[in-house]
Design an enzyme around this catalytic site. Sequence first.
Site, short mmCIF file in Angstrom:
data_model
loop_
_atom_site.label_atom_id
_atom_site.label_comp_id
_atom_site.label_asym_id
_atom_site.label_seq_id
_atom_site.Cartn_x
_atom_site.Cartn_y
_atom_site.Cartn_z
N SER A 26 -36.68 57.68 23.74
CA SER A 26 -37.49 58.45 22.79
C SER A 26 -37.29 59.93 23.08
CB SER A 26 -38.96 58.08 23.00
OG SER A 26 -39.81 59.04 22.45
N TYR A 69 -45.51 57.11 29.19
CA TYR A 69 -44.45 56.66 28.28
C TYR A 69 -43.17 57.47 28.51
CZ TYR A 69 -42.31 55.71 23.65
OH TYR A 69 -41.47 55.36 22.63
N LYS A 71 -39.44 56.19 29.52
CA LYS A 71 -38.34 56.47 28.59
C LYS A 71 -37.34 57.47 29.17
CE LYS A 71 -39.24 53.91 24.91
NZ LYS A 71 -38.45 52.66 24.73
N1 LIG Z 1 -41.61 54.07 16.20
C1 LIG Z 1 -41.26 55.22 16.75
O1 LIG Z 1 -41.51 56.31 16.19
C2 LIG Z 1 -40.52 55.24 18.06
C3 LIG Z 1 -40.12 56.48 18.58
C4 LIG Z 1 -39.43 56.53 19.77
C5 LIG Z 1 -39.12 55.35 20.44
N2 LIG Z 1 -39.54 54.16 19.91
C6 LIG Z 1 -39.21 52.95 20.67
O2 LIG Z 1 -38.55 52.03 19.83
C7 LIG Z 1 -38.78 50.70 20.32
C8 LIG Z 1 -39.23 49.81 19.18
O3 LIG Z 1 -40.50 50.28 18.74
P1 LIG Z 1 -41.09 49.99 17.27
O4 LIG Z 1 -41.56 51.30 16.76
O5 LIG Z 1 -40.16 49.18 16.47
O6 LIG Z 1 -42.39 49.16 17.69
P2 LIG Z 1 -42.98 47.75 17.16
O7 LIG Z 1 -44.31 47.60 17.79
O8 LIG Z 1 -42.87 47.67 15.69
O9 LIG Z 1 -41.95 46.69 17.79
C9 LIG Z 1 -41.83 46.52 19.18
C10 LIG Z 1 -41.74 45.04 19.51
O10 LIG Z 1 -41.64 44.91 20.94
C11 LIG Z 1 -42.38 43.76 21.32
N3 LIG Z 1 -42.78 43.86 22.73
C12 LIG Z 1 -43.54 44.84 23.30
N4 LIG Z 1 -43.76 44.57 24.58
C13 LIG Z 1 -43.12 43.39 24.85
C14 LIG Z 1 -42.99 42.59 26.00
N5 LIG Z 1 -43.60 42.92 27.16
N6 LIG Z 1 -42.25 41.45 25.93
C15 LIG Z 1 -41.65 41.09 24.76
N7 LIG Z 1 -41.77 41.82 23.62
C16 LIG Z 1 -42.48 42.95 23.66
C17 LIG Z 1 -43.59 43.76 20.40
O11 LIG Z 1 -44.22 42.48 20.32
C18 LIG Z 1 -42.99 44.24 19.09
O12 LIG Z 1 -42.65 43.17 18.23
C19 LIG Z 1 -39.79 50.83 21.46
O13 LIG Z 1 -39.11 50.83 22.70
C20 LIG Z 1 -40.41 52.18 21.21
O14 LIG Z 1 -40.96 52.77 22.37
C21 LIG Z 1 -40.21 54.07 18.75
#
Ligand SMILES: NC(=O)c1ccc[n+]([C@@H]2O[C@H](COP(=O)([O-])OP(=O)(O)OC[C@H]3O[C@@H](n4cnc5c(N)ncnc54)[C@H](O)[C@@H]3O)[C@@H](O)[C@H]2O)c1
Length: 277
Positions: A149, A162, A166
């Site tokens: 991130s 976080y 990251k």
């Molecule tokens: N959405 C954003 O703006 C953003 C920004 C920067 C980074 N990210 C990163 O992108 C990645 C995906 O995020 P997203 O926005 O799609 O979130 P999301 O919540 O839509 O999807 C994340 C998925 O990870 C699964 N998960 C979480 N912890 C888990 C565990 N311990 N074991 C198994 N599954 C697990 C959840 O059940 C979920 O389905 C993450 O690593 C997040 O930190 C997202």
Amino acid sequence: MGELDGKVAIVTGAGRGIGEQVARKLADAGAHVVVSDRDGAEAEAVVGALATPGAAHVGDLTGAGVCDDLVATAVDTFGRLDIVVNNAGYAWDGPLHKVTDEQYQAMLDIHTVVPFRVLRAAAPHLREPAKAEKKAGEEVFRKVVNVTSLAGVMGNAGQVAYASGKGAIVGLTRATAKEWGGFKVNVNCVAFGVIETRLTAPVGTVGEVEAGSSGEKITLGVPEVVRQGFGMAIPLGRAASAEEAARGVYFLCSPGSDYVHGQVLNVSGGLSLGMAS
Ligand SMILES: NC(=O)c1ccc[n+]([C@@H]2O[C@H](COP(=O)([O-])OP(=O)(O)OC[C@H]3O[C@@H](n4cnc5c(N)ncnc54)[C@H](O)[C@@H]3O)[C@@H](O)[C@H]2O)c1
């Protein structure tokens, strides 16, 4: 013919959000995908909608032995492993002076320890075939994409825990890239800015998840006042869809990135949190 025909991929956190879109793109290109998520119904639904036969792996990846079991599922089901996308994650936010030990550890566990364990379990399946290929004079590229991130690369107030998890995954990525380059395993990161998923939805609209070792319920989402600032801060003027975000990951899983190695690709619409070395 798809450019990933015959390849086998693991995508963690693929039951929804960005991971689901990555799984769909990999399958559209011909790969078999193991959809890993803690939420079983969501993981099964994603598998059912993929363009190629896939498999669900359901489990909390922070549990003992679960990352090993995930890799075994991929290899036992499809006989090989070519692509690993370490995407599972969530944000348990708070300013430094209020962050508990459990909260800090939880962010390190899901964002750095889990990717490390998945890669350690995957190592023989990514490295050993390369030895035989080298002997035969072939170069076959395999792929690791770790999701980070902008908060991890540049810092973000209120996200000390976080950002630590990251940030550490960037070190894991670069060191692994140096170890595995000789085996033609490309290891890269994608750093997202603001992507429209439940993590960035208006706070209170997407419910809670269990976090950390105690299973404490935490509320997902971002306060409306912060969300309103996204458009101004992002040079492209808006957040990305999960599908747009997945395009960056797909590039790093595809032959188009065979000579891209040890890099962090920002997929952020030009957003920069402003503190880079
Ligand atoms: N959405 C954003 O703006 C953003 C920004 C920067 C980074 N990210 C990163 O992108 C990645 C995906 O995020 P997203 O926005 O799609 O979130 P999301 O919540 O839509 O999807 C994340 C998925 O990870 C699964 N998960 C979480 N912890 C888990 C565990 N311990 N074991 C198994 N599954 C697990 C959840 O059940 C979920 O389905 C993450 O690593 C997040 O930190 C997202």
